[in-house]
Design a protein around this motif. Structure first.
Motif, PDB file in Angstrom:
ATOM      1  N   TYR A 352      16.897  10.561  34.029  1.00  0.00           N
ATOM      2  CA  TYR A 352      16.316  10.065  35.282  1.00  0.00           C
ATOM      3  C   TYR A 352      14.790  10.121  35.304  1.00  0.00           C
ATOM      4  CZ  TYR A 352      21.120  11.300  36.531  1.00  0.00           C
ATOM      5  OH  TYR A 352      22.489  11.437  36.538  1.00  0.00           O
ATOM      6  N   LEU A 353      14.161  10.663  34.272  1.00  0.00           N
ATOM      7  CA  LEU A 353      12.728  10.930  34.329  1.00  0.00           C
ATOM      8  C   LEU A 353      11.899   9.729  33.894  1.00  0.00           C
ATOM      9  CD1 LEU A 353      12.504  14.636  33.126  1.00  0.00           C
ATOM     10  CD2 LEU A 353      12.884  13.705  35.412  1.00  0.00           C
ATOM     11  N   ASN A 354      11.980   8.645  34.682  1.00  0.00           N
ATOM     12  CA  ASN A 354      11.092   7.516  34.427  1.00  0.00           C
ATOM     13  C   ASN A 354       9.700   7.829  35.001  1.00  0.00           C
ATOM     14  OD1 ASN A 354      11.553   7.284  37.157  1.00  0.00           O
ATOM     15  ND2 ASN A 354      12.874   5.495  36.986  1.00  0.00           N
ATOM     16  N   TRP A 355       8.808   6.875  34.986  1.00  0.00           N
ATOM     17  CA  TRP A 355       7.405   7.163  35.296  1.00  0.00           C
ATOM     18  C   TRP A 355       7.184   7.678  36.708  1.00  0.00           C
ATOM     19  CZ3 TRP A 355       4.841   4.770  39.237  1.00  0.00           C
ATOM     20  CH2 TRP A 355       5.439   3.632  39.774  1.00  0.00           C
ATOM     21  N   TRP A 356       7.927   7.142  37.702  1.00  0.00           N
ATOM     22  CA  TRP A 356       7.673   7.538  39.088  1.00  0.00           C
ATOM     23  C   TRP A 356       8.322   8.868  39.457  1.00  0.00           C
ATOM     24  CZ3 TRP A 356      12.063   8.103  41.983  1.00  0.00           C
ATOM     25  CH2 TRP A 356      13.185   7.374  41.595  1.00  0.00           C
TER      26      TRP A 356
END
Length: 421
Positions: A352-356
């Protein structure tokens, strides 16, 4: 200028508010065993607080015997299934998987961990999250109600009476802080033990991100996390359902509990339990000393409370600020240690650790730190005023209950006026 003056007025009001959850218990207390002195002026007539009738379906939240009965139901059903299922399986066709002896006990998920990782071995089992965790949380909401009410009724209130505390509302506050000492001490020590088993031992913050996602949890970590969630849900229910006397800072406490539950649930869902454990421990350990200092102030143990407060201040500073700044630093500067394959939002893969998400994780932790700094500033002001002023006297109410003492004075005045008539 007006804004600054209003801010100082609000701060002074909080500091002097006997019902505030943080400032109230640190205000001067009337000597134990004495009654509130009568005042020369006529007191304001105030309506006594009358506890609302408890819905029969909510008796488990306030009556220990009722909560024990609720807790025993899944245990009894679990035991019956274990005893009866092997016998019935002898008469069930082999094709019926739901009634075979190999079918898992459906009542185990209420009080035992669910969703083991199939590929993990028995010597070092691992668990993942799943829908049955909601049943586990619900069960332990009742469990924490049993512990809270049992400690309050059978241990903490009798202890307070033994030491001379008489007012009912002050007995309730003493019991609240006693329960807090027990809970936070146990969970703080448990969190310490769990961190010792993790690569994040003593805030090795880079381990928050390396090898993410950490979706397969050790049994202790999962149980610890879900029981923390159950505790805060139980605390919120007590407030929202009006099962205890409302306080002036009611909405502040409700907001705090809602935010806490959101942070706990969100970190669990997105597989950030390692950073969650670090945050939990940085909160629980100082809260133990905070609640203990409040108890000593209620008991008017003057020397002990000074020593306790000094120790508490150092522990609060280290855990709530220094260690939390390490966590904030890690989120902002070490986030990119996350493996490239995990920097995407794919629910099925547990990544779940995308940029935002960096900002989504950082923002609530920063807000939490601002709240901690406000409380820290408030505590320091209270301590400074207590050490430098001579305003400590017995003119204050015996407790922090929004006017219970004044109500007693009203009764005294009314009874005397009747006698004079």
């Amino acid at each position: 200028m007006v804004s600054k003056k209003s801010s100082l007025t609000m701060l002074s009001h909080i500091e002097q508010d006997p019902a505030h959850h943080l400032a109230g218990p640190f205000l001067p207390q009337t000597p134990i065993g004495s009654l509130t002195p009568e005042r020369s002026n006529s007191p304001d007539i105030r309506r006594r607080y009358k506890p609302r009738a408890v819905n029969p379906f909510l008796r488990w939240a306030v009556v220990p015997a009722a909560s024990l009965k609720v807790l025993l139901v899944p245990v009894i059903l679990y035991a019956n299934w274990q005893l009866v299922s092997p016998i019935l399986s002898q008469f069930i066709p082999r094709g019926n998987t739901y009634l075979s002896s190999d079918f898992p006990n459906p009542f185990a998920q209420f009080f035992l961990l669910s969703h083991p990782v199939p590929s993990s071995n028995e010597e070092s089992p691992r668990y993942q999250k799943g829908w049955s965790d909601l049943l586990f949380i619900a069960y332990y909401v009742v469990f924490w109600s049993l512990i809270r009410q049992s400690l309050s009724i059978y241990l903490l209130k009798p202890m307070a009476r033994h030491y001379g505390i008489k007012r009912e509302q002050k007995l309730d506050r003493f019991a609240e802080q006693g329960y807090a000492v027990v809970y936070f001490a146990v969970m703080g020590a448990w969190g310490y033990r769990i961190m010792g088993q993790l690569p994040t031992w003593w805030y090795r913050t880079e381990a928050f991100w390396i090898d993410y996602p950490h979706w397969d949890m050790k049994p202790e970590l999962k149980r610890y996390y879900l029981m923390q969630m159950a505790y805060w849900v139980q605390q919120l229910l007590v407030l929202v359902l009006g099962l205890e006397k409302p306080r002036k800072d009611y909405y502040e406490l409700v907001a705090h509990h809602v935010v806490t539950i959101w942070l706990v649930g969100w970190s669990y869902l997105v597989n950030l339990t390692l950073i969650g454990n670090a945050v939990y421990m940085s909160m629980d350990i100082p809260d133990t000393f905070l609640a203990f200092s409040k108890i000593l102030n209620y008991l008017r143990a003057e020397r002990a409370k000074i020593v306790s407060f000094v120790v508490f201040t150092f522990i609060w500073t280290y855990f709530r600020h220094i260690l939390n700044f390490y966590i904030l630093y890690s989120v902002w500067f070490e986030y990119d240690l996350t493996p490239e394959s995990s920097k995407v939002w794919i629910w099925a893969d547990g990544t779940y650790l995308n940029w935002w998400m960096k900002y989504q994780v950082f923002a609530p932790l920063l807000l939490l730190q601002f709240l901690n700094l406000f409380w820290y500033f408030l505590i320091m002001r209270i301590a400074y005023r207590a050490m430098t002023s001579n305003e400590v006297s017995d003119e204050r109410s015996d407790d922090e209950d929004d006017g219970e003492a004044e109500d007693d004075e009203v009764d005294t005045v009314v009874s005397r006026s009747k006698k004079d008539d």
